[in-house]
Design a protein around this motif. Structure first.
Motif, mmCIF file in Angstrom:
data_model
loop_
_atom_site.group_PDB
_atom_site.id
_atom_site.type_symbol
_atom_site.label_atom_id
_atom_site.label_comp_id
_atom_site.label_asym_id
_atom_site.label_seq_id
_atom_site.Cartn_x
_atom_site.Cartn_y
_atom_site.Cartn_z
ATOM 1 N N ILE A 1 0.848 -1.206 0.000
ATOM 2 C CA ILE A 1 0.000 0.000 0.000
ATOM 3 C C ILE A 1 0.880 1.252 0.000
ATOM 4 O O ILE A 1 0.629 2.215 -0.740
ATOM 5 N N GLY A 2 1.920 1.240 0.830
ATOM 6 C CA GLY A 2 2.843 2.370 0.883
ATOM 7 C C GLY A 2 3.517 2.625 -0.448
ATOM 8 O O GLY A 2 3.697 3.784 -0.860
ATOM 9 N N SER A 3 3.885 1.560 -1.150
ATOM 10 C CA SER A 3 4.520 1.723 -2.464
ATOM 11 C C SER A 3 3.562 2.355 -3.465
ATOM 12 O O SER A 3 3.948 3.244 -4.248
ATOM 13 N N PHE A 4 2.310 1.908 -3.449
ATOM 14 C CA PHE A 4 1.326 2.508 -4.358
ATOM 15 C C PHE A 4 1.104 3.983 -4.039
ATOM 16 O O PHE A 4 1.025 4.822 -4.940
ATOM 17 N N LEU A 5 1.005 4.305 -2.759
ATOM 18 C CA LEU A 5 0.761 5.697 -2.374
ATOM 19 C C LEU A 5 1.979 6.578 -2.676
ATOM 20 O O LEU A 5 1.826 7.743 -3.073
ATOM 21 N N ILE B 1 -6.115 -2.695 -2.166
ATOM 22 C CA ILE B 1 -5.406 -3.497 -1.167
ATOM 23 C C ILE B 1 -5.845 -3.103 0.245
ATOM 24 O O ILE B 1 -5.945 -3.959 1.124
ATOM 25 N N LYS B 2 -6.134 -1.827 0.453
ATOM 26 C CA LYS B 2 -6.664 -1.410 1.759
ATOM 27 C C LYS B 2 -7.973 -2.132 2.075
ATOM 28 O O LYS B 2 -8.208 -2.545 3.217
ATOM 29 N N GLY C 1 -11.340 -17.528 1.596
ATOM 30 C CA GLY C 1 -12.045 -16.685 0.630
ATOM 31 C C GLY C 1 -11.475 -15.285 0.558
ATOM 32 O O GLY C 1 -11.367 -14.699 -0.526
ATOM 33 N N ASN C 2 -11.067 -14.753 1.698
ATOM 34 C CA ASN C 2 -10.442 -13.427 1.700
ATOM 35 C C ASN C 2 -9.072 -13.449 1.058
ATOM 36 O O ASN C 2 -8.665 -12.477 0.399
ATOM 37 N N LEU C 3 -8.346 -14.540 1.230
ATOM 38 C CA LEU C 3 -7.055 -14.663 0.558
ATOM 39 C C LEU C 3 -7.255 -14.720 -0.958
ATOM 40 O O LEU C 3 -6.463 -14.164 -1.722
ATOM 41 N N ARG C 4 -8.318 -15.398 -1.370
ATOM 42 C CA ARG C 4 -8.618 -15.448 -2.804
ATOM 43 C C ARG C 4 -8.961 -14.058 -3.336
ATOM 44 O O ARG C 4 -8.531 -13.683 -4.437
ATOM 45 N N LEU C 5 -9.744 -13.299 -2.593
ATOM 46 C CA LEU C 5 -10.072 -11.931 -3.016
ATOM 47 C C LEU C 5 -8.807 -11.091 -3.172
ATOM 48 O O LEU C 5 -8.644 -10.345 -4.153
ATOM 49 N N ILE D 1 -4.033 -6.180 -10.731
ATOM 50 C CA ILE D 1 -3.083 -5.067 -10.748
ATOM 51 C C ILE D 1 -1.832 -5.452 -11.530
ATOM 52 O O ILE D 1 -1.308 -4.662 -12.330
ATOM 53 N N ALA D 2 -1.351 -6.680 -11.314
ATOM 54 C CA ALA D 2 -0.171 -7.149 -12.058
ATOM 55 C C ALA D 2 -0.452 -7.163 -13.552
ATOM 56 O O ALA D 2 0.412 -6.805 -14.367
#
Length: 470
Positions: A170-174, A210-211, A281-285, A293-294
């Protein structure tokens, strides 16, 4: 038997165990039976530390409720502390894939703790008359409550690690958002030109994705604190003192600083593995969004001459054994592949959870293996993607701005000023002639240059009118 072995017995008979081994006969049988994945327990040290913490809590709780004398309790606690300090992890030799609902793992833990505790008490390994793997280390427990509790402790550790790595990404994107700021580029829908946007907006959107997944993982992590210690075999609490479950949960809270609590329905908690499905399921999301994004980064950095060429990603290694000078987007590619794997993991966990029958789900070992694997991979993906790709991205700024100014999509920004019919005519003329919207508007004197430049400035073209007025 010789000096290099000791003899142990179980339900099925006698076996010789290496004299220096801390594991015992049940571990040896499991080692011989389950040669499946060749991924051993010791490859997931957090799981061993978690199991040792559970056994330590159980010993202290058993002493508190009066069923385990102090000398044995102290020896078990000291042995558990060794495992928590990453000692003797090479003694956990069982394959992560195993039948028996994790009984082999539980016995591997019980035997190592028992034999280390015997040493601490001044006895030889295998002298179980003084301290026994089942009678003392496993007192008031079953695999069916100690295994899932240890699993939840380990998952909590892995979740905490993943959340930290997500913060890095997240920091890298920001940071990239701030760096690229208001630099114009074309937005696209259907892989076709749409309307202009800024690179800062694009990277901010990635951070927002990602947040959102971080918040979901934090929420499901709270479910891991419900435990079934004291349930024993099926949740009825057979062979456990009535005040043991709450005492054990209290001790576990003290040892970990985490809010572990006893489930209101131990029979339900012993058979229900839905928390693992929710986490998976959250890991899949998260994997789905990371892969998207990739894909975007890989597509927009395609080229360098014949692709989109909007971004330049760091060159990490030569890309071809036959084409000199070729460099491939290897980091986005490996992110994609890892995410595909995690999506498959989610299907496995759902099937394993659904296949549980009656009062126990015997497939927790495959859920444990896949959840650990997914959490480790996602942590590594986030850090690698951030540090070896996102942080080094550069924008082909002049090229991107030229695309915006010469693009048919630019006419959308003129629509409020010239009207739909005139804007459509300009767009058609530009498309047929190959000319730019900008030049056609000036040539036809539809707007003066100052007004046109103001309209297509980044501030006026990529933010809503209400936001501009504010």
């Amino acid at each position: 038997m010789n000096s290099s072995t000791r003899n142990e017995h179980d339900l099925l008979g006698d076996r010789d165990i290496p004299s220096d081994a801390y594991y015992g006969i049940q571990t040896l049988r499991a080692y011989e039976n389950f040669n499946i994945s060749k991924v051993r327990l010791h490859q997931f040290s957090p799981f061993i530390r978690a199991f040792a913490t559970v056994k330590k809590a159980a010993a202290i709780a058993n002493h508190k409720v009066g069923v385990l004398e102090e000398k044995r309790k102290d020896a078990i606690v000291a042995a558990c502390d060794d495992l928590i300090a990453d000692k003797l992890h090479d003694q956990f030799i069982i394959d992560m894939f195993q039948g028996g609902a994790g009984t082999s793992t539980n016995m591997n833990v019980n035997e190592v703790i028992a034999n280390r505790a015997l040493e601490i008490m001044g006895h030889e390994k295998g002298e179980y008359q003084y301290l026994h793997p089942n009678n003392h280390v496993n007192l008031s427990q079953s695999t069916n409550d100690s295994y899932p509790t240890a699993l939840k402790l380990a998952l909590d550790f892995y979740c905490e690690r993943l959340l930290g790595k997500m913060d890095i990404l997240i920091g890298s994107f920001l940071n990239k958002k701030e760096e690229l700021g208001h630099r114009l580029k074309m937005g696209r829908t259907h892989l076709q030109d749409a309307v202009p946007m800024t690179a800062g907006q694009e990277f901010n959107a990635f951070a927002t994705m990602i947040k959102a997944e971080k918040k979901r993982i934090e929420q499901v992590r709270e479910l891991l604190y419900e435990i079934n210690m004291g349930a024993t075999a099926i949740g009825t609490g057979i062979n456990a003192p009535s005040n043991y479950p709450e005492t054990c949960a209290e001790v576990l809270r003290e040892l970990t600083g985490k809010p572990y609590y006893t489930s209101d329905d131990l029979i339900q908690a012993t058979q229900d593995t839905s928390v693992y499905v929710a986490l998976s399921g959250n890991l899949r999301l998260l994997a789905t969004r990371l892969s998207k994004i990739a894909n975007d980064i890989r597509l927009q950095s395609s080229g360098p001459r014949a692709g989109l060429g909007q971004y330049r990603i760091p060159q990490m290694q030569p890309g071809s054994s036959i084409m000199p000078g070729k460099v491939n987007p290897v980091i986005p590619e490996v992110v994609n592949q890892a995410c595909f794997h995690i999506m498959g993991i989610d299907h496995t966990i759902a099937m394993a959870s659904e296949a549980g029958q009656l009062q126990l789900n015997v497939f927790e070992p495959v859920m444990a293996f896949n959840l650990f694997t997914g959490l480790v991979m996602l942590s590594n993906i986030c850090e690698t993607f951030a540090k070896r790709c996102i942080d080094g991205i550069e924008m082909n700024e002049d090229y991107c701005r030229e695309q915006v100014l010469s693009n048919i999509g630019l006419v959308t920004a003129l629509n409020p000023h010239l009207g739909y019919e005139v804007s459509t005519r300009i767009a058609k003329k530009a498309q047929e002639s190959g000319g730019s919207i900008y030049n056609i508007v000036l040539e036809e004197k539809l707007l003066d240059q100052e007004t046109l430049d103001q309209i297509i400035s980044p501030e006026n073209m990529v933010y809503p009118l209400l936001q501009r007025k504010a």
